[in-house]
Design an enzyme around this catalytic site. Structure first.
Site, PDB file in Angstrom:
ATOM      1  N   CYS A   1       0.818  -1.220   0.000  1.00 41.12           N
ATOM      2  CA  CYS A   1       0.000   0.000   0.000  1.00 41.12           C
ATOM      3  C   CYS A   1       0.852   1.269   0.000  1.00 41.12           C
ATOM      4  CB  CYS A   1      -0.949  -0.010   1.183  1.00 41.12           C
ATOM      5  SG  CYS A   1      -2.187  -1.300   1.034  1.00 41.12           S
TER       6      CYS A   1
ATOM      7  N   CYS B   1     -13.495   2.029   8.533  1.00 41.95           N
ATOM      8  CA  CYS B   1     -12.679   1.538   7.408  1.00 41.95           C
ATOM      9  C   CYS B   1     -12.500   2.630   6.367  1.00 41.95           C
ATOM     10  CB  CYS B   1     -13.381   0.378   6.703  1.00 41.95           C
ATOM     11  SG  CYS B   1     -13.835  -0.986   7.775  1.00 41.95           S
ATOM     12  N   SER B   2     -11.362   2.598   5.679  1.00 39.72           N
ATOM     13  CA  SER B   2     -11.243   3.394   4.464  1.00 39.72           C
ATOM     14  C   SER B   2     -12.145   2.747   3.430  1.00 39.72           C
ATOM     15  CB  SER B   2      -9.797   3.409   3.979  1.00 39.72           C
ATOM     16  OG  SER B   2      -9.304   2.094   3.845  1.00 39.72           O
TER      17      SER B   2
ATOM     18  N   LYS C   1      -9.797   7.658   4.886  1.00 34.86           N
ATOM     19  CA  LYS C   1     -11.206   7.571   5.317  1.00 34.86           C
ATOM     20  C   LYS C   1     -12.122   8.286   4.331  1.00 34.86           C
ATOM     21  CE  LYS C   1     -13.787   5.880   6.938  1.00 34.86           C
ATOM     22  NZ  LYS C   1     -15.228   5.908   7.047  1.00 34.86           N
TER      23      LYS C   1
ATOM     24  N   HIS D   1      -8.833   4.135  -0.890  1.00 37.16           N
ATOM     25  CA  HIS D   1      -7.422   3.783  -0.986  1.00 37.16           C
ATOM     26  C   HIS D   1      -7.106   3.061  -2.312  1.00 37.16           C
ATOM     27  CE1 HIS D   1      -3.456   2.547  -0.025  1.00 37.16           C
ATOM     28  NE2 HIS D   1      -3.729   1.439   0.637  1.00 37.16           N
TER      29      HIS D   1
HETATM   30  N1  COA Z   1     -16.560   4.705   4.709  1.00 37.06           N
HETATM   31  C1  COA Z   1     -17.637   5.497   4.543  1.00 37.06           C
HETATM   32  N2  COA Z   1     -18.679   5.157   3.747  1.00 37.06           N
HETATM   33  C2  COA Z   1     -18.609   3.989   3.095  1.00 37.06           C
HETATM   34  C3  COA Z   1     -17.502   3.132   3.223  1.00 37.06           C
HETATM   35  C4  COA Z   1     -16.465   3.535   4.063  1.00 37.06           C
HETATM   36  N3  COA Z   1     -15.401   2.751   4.238  1.00 37.06           N
HETATM   37  N4  COA Z   1     -17.708   2.055   2.450  1.00 37.06           N
HETATM   38  C5  COA Z   1     -18.899   2.217   1.853  1.00 37.06           C
HETATM   39  N5  COA Z   1     -19.432   3.383   2.243  1.00 37.06           N
HETATM   40  C6  COA Z   1     -20.759   3.904   1.848  1.00 37.06           C
HETATM   41  C7  COA Z   1     -20.969   3.990   0.348  1.00 37.06           C
HETATM   42  O1  COA Z   1     -20.696   5.287  -0.150  1.00 37.06           O
HETATM   43  C8  COA Z   1     -22.445   3.704   0.212  1.00 37.06           C
HETATM   44  O2  COA Z   1     -23.189   4.851   0.529  1.00 37.06           O
HETATM   45  P1  COA Z   1     -24.531   5.220  -0.290  1.00 37.06           P
HETATM   46  O3  COA Z   1     -25.475   4.055  -0.052  1.00 37.06           O
HETATM   47  O4  COA Z   1     -24.959   6.524   0.335  1.00 37.06           O
HETATM   48  O5  COA Z   1     -24.094   5.318  -1.705  1.00 37.06           O
HETATM   49  C9  COA Z   1     -22.709   2.700   1.291  1.00 37.06           C
HETATM   50  O6  COA Z   1     -21.692   2.936   2.299  1.00 37.06           O
HETATM   51  C10 COA Z   1     -22.625   1.269   0.792  1.00 37.06           C
HETATM   52  O7  COA Z   1     -21.506   1.164  -0.054  1.00 37.06           O
HETATM   53  P2  COA Z   1     -20.953  -0.210  -0.572  1.00 37.06           P
HETATM   54  O8  COA Z   1     -19.887   0.072  -1.590  1.00 37.06           O
HETATM   55  O9  COA Z   1     -22.085  -1.108  -0.966  1.00 37.06           O
HETATM   56  O10 COA Z   1     -20.257  -0.757   0.738  1.00 37.06           O
HETATM   57  P3  COA Z   1     -19.672  -2.162   0.943  1.00 37.06           P
HETATM   58  O11 COA Z   1     -20.464  -2.792   2.019  1.00 37.06           O
HETATM   59  O12 COA Z   1     -19.509  -2.865  -0.345  1.00 37.06           O
HETATM   60  O13 COA Z   1     -18.208  -1.793   1.453  1.00 37.06           O
HETATM   61  C11 COA Z   1     -16.544  -1.963   3.118  1.00 37.06           C
HETATM   62  C12 COA Z   1     -17.954  -1.442   2.779  1.00 37.06           C
HETATM   63  C13 COA Z   1     -16.218  -1.531   4.535  1.00 37.06           C
HETATM   64  C14 COA Z   1     -16.516  -3.476   2.997  1.00 37.06           C
HETATM   65  C15 COA Z   1     -15.523  -1.337   2.110  1.00 37.06           C
HETATM   66  O14 COA Z   1     -15.540   0.052   2.225  1.00 37.06           O
HETATM   67  C16 COA Z   1     -14.134  -1.878   2.341  1.00 37.06           C
HETATM   68  O15 COA Z   1     -13.814  -2.975   1.893  1.00 37.06           O
HETATM   69  N6  COA Z   1     -13.243  -1.113   3.037  1.00 37.06           N
HETATM   70  C17 COA Z   1     -11.922  -1.575   3.397  1.00 37.06           C
HETATM   71  C18 COA Z   1     -10.956  -1.499   2.236  1.00 37.06           C
HETATM   72  C19 COA Z   1      -9.650  -2.142   2.600  1.00 37.06           C
HETATM   73  O16 COA Z   1      -9.561  -3.122   3.343  1.00 37.06           O
HETATM   74  N7  COA Z   1      -8.557  -1.606   2.081  1.00 37.06           N
HETATM   75  C20 COA Z   1      -7.242  -2.100   2.395  1.00 37.06           C
HETATM   76  C21 COA Z   1      -6.646  -1.229   3.448  1.00 37.06           C
HETATM   77  S1  COA Z   1      -5.161  -1.942   4.114  1.00 37.06           S
END
Ligand code: COA
Length: 393
Positions: free
Chosen positions: A84, A207-208, A333, A337
């Site tokens: 990353c 989570c990001s 956030k 990412h």
């Molecule tokens: N922070 C804030 N809002 C978020 C978000 C986050 N991390 N993830 C999704 N949202 C919001 C979206 O904008 C959406 O809003 P809307 O309905 O108003 O459009 C809603 O939440 C649903 O989005 P969706 O894409 O369906 O969410 P998801 O459930 O598929 O994903 C996570 C949520 C947490 C699984 C995803 O953000 C994720 O995988 N994060 C971690 C990424 C990671 O691990 N990176 C590596 C770092 S080392």
């Protein structure tokens, strides 16, 4: 080990950064073109003025990923990858190349397009291994920091949740002031605390996100910088450390620190001549992949004494109006990412802030900025720290 650094030998003379988010209508090529051309324009130069390129991405394997869309006329393009911290690695290589005298002008550029790739933090990304690395997702792996920190420093789980939620609240508040962020809305503290659980105690709002984006920087030797513009920014330190990767197997490792971050921050401060980061650093962009990561980083980077960062969080020390604003652009956030782009996106905020161009997020008179970018997981990671400033000396 010698780590002599290149303090004040290289300057950034132009940067570009796309909006981060869901770019269904743009390809990787489009994102690279947008970031690169914004950087050329910002530096007041043409594509043929750049001698060499470093491309950070995990999604493809050669310099052709950049040379094809940019139609660069037979220039060296090196693709780099370092988990990353890939975007920061591209910057580090470009800076060393101009510092060495091998090239006069170099571009570091990073890109990733994740939204339509199926990428998710809920999918285990582990390559086949000998079985000692475990089999857990990134949120689960970073969630281990929270109970470890809470227990060590006497926070009950509810208080601990208040602390990490406030970090997300701060970063979304900053991101709401940033037209390039993926999420540009403030999120009430209660919504953060009650967001659906992903890996206890982390909810979605700890989570990001997942996003697409690209960012680019153009660097030259410091002595040439004023030929291009009156307000370049100067590289004070670039440190990169890969750990031994033994944390998850080690009984010594307690999940309340990233030893790699401690080492890279120490190295960067020595290169830059910083004695007291809490006093001397004006602002920082740090790798807030998950909220407890940011909490632990404050202590690893010497911003707060051990066991006290949570108090600084609650006191607003790291807020935009605080003594040491952290993630003034909204951080991972608010930006998500896109792996190869994040390190350069962090530097883009330093570029704006140090030159007084950060608009509603502008920090009062910043002199020294720091970026921190890590890749891997607690106990097994690589860490990058840079220090940049608006003047020489
Ligand atoms: N922070 C804030 N809002 C978020 C978000 C986050 N991390 N993830 C999704 N949202 C919001 C979206 O904008 C959406 O809003 P809307 O309905 O108003 O459009 C809603 O939440 C649903 O989005 P969706 O894409 O369906 O969410 P998801 O459930 O598929 O994903 C996570 C949520 C947490 C699984 C995803 O953000 C994720 O995988 N994060 C971690 C990424 C990671 O691990 N990176 C590596 C770092 S080392």
């Amino acid at each position: 080990m010698a780590s002599n650094g290149i303090k004040d030998r290289v300057a950034i003379i132009g940067m570009g950064c796309t909006r981060f988010g869901e770019h269904w209508d743009k390809s990787v090529d489009d994102l690279l073109i947008d970031a690169a051309y914004e950087a050329y324009e910002s530096a007041g130069i043409a594509p043929e003025d750049v001698d060499a390129y470093w491309l950070g991405t995990m999604g493809s394997f050669s310099g052709l990923t950049l040379s094809t869309p940019l139609k660069i006329p037979y220039r060296p393009v090196t693709r780099v990858e370092n988990f990353c911290a890939t975007g920061s690695e591209s910057l580090r290589q470009a800076c060393y190349a101009v510092a060495s005298g091998a090239y006069d002008v170099a571009m570091a550029i990073g890109v990733e397009k994740l939204k339509d790739s199926g990428y998710s933090g809920l999918v285990v990304g582990q390559a086949p291994n000998d079985g000692t690395l475990g089999n857990i997702t990134p949120p689960a792996s970073f969630s281990l920091l929270a109970p470890a920190y809470f227990k060590k420093y006497g926070l009950d789980p509810e208080k601990g949740k208040d602390v990490i939620s406030r970090i997300a609240w701060k970063n979304h508040r900053n991101g709401a002031r940033n037209p390039k962020a993926q999420f540009q809305k403030e999120v009430p503290l209660e919504s953060i605390k009650n967001s659906p659980k992903v890996a206890d105690p982390l909810g979605i709002m700890d989570c990001s996100g997942v996003s697409d984006g690209s960012a680019a920087a153009i660097v030259v030797r410091a002595e040439d910088a004023l030929k291009y513009r009156k307000d370049p920014i100067y590289i004070k330190a670039l440190s990169f450390i890969a750990g031994p990767g033994e944390g998850p197997m080690s009984p010594e490792y307690d999940f309340t620190t990233f030893p790699e971050v401690v080492a890279s921050a120490k190295d960067a401060y020595a290169q830059a001549g910083i004695k007291n980061p809490r006093q001397e650093i004006s602002m920082a962009e740090v790798h807030d992949c998950f909220t407890p990561t940011e909490l632990v980083l404050y202590e690893d980077m010497g911003f707060s004494p051990r066991g006290t960062a949570w108090r600084d969080v609650m006191d607003g020390f790291f807020d935009l109006e605080g003594k040491l604003p952290v993630n003034p652009d909204g951080g991972l956030k608010s930006f998500g990412h896109p792996i190869g782009a994040s390190g350069l996106r962090m530097m883009y905020e330093m570029w704006l802030q140090l030159r007084g161009e950060a608009g509603p997020r502008q920090i009062d008179n910043p002199k020294l900025g720091m970026t921190h970018n890590l890749g891997g997981a607690p106990g097994r990671c690589v860490s990058f720290v840079s220090v940049v400033g608006r003047s020489l000396g």
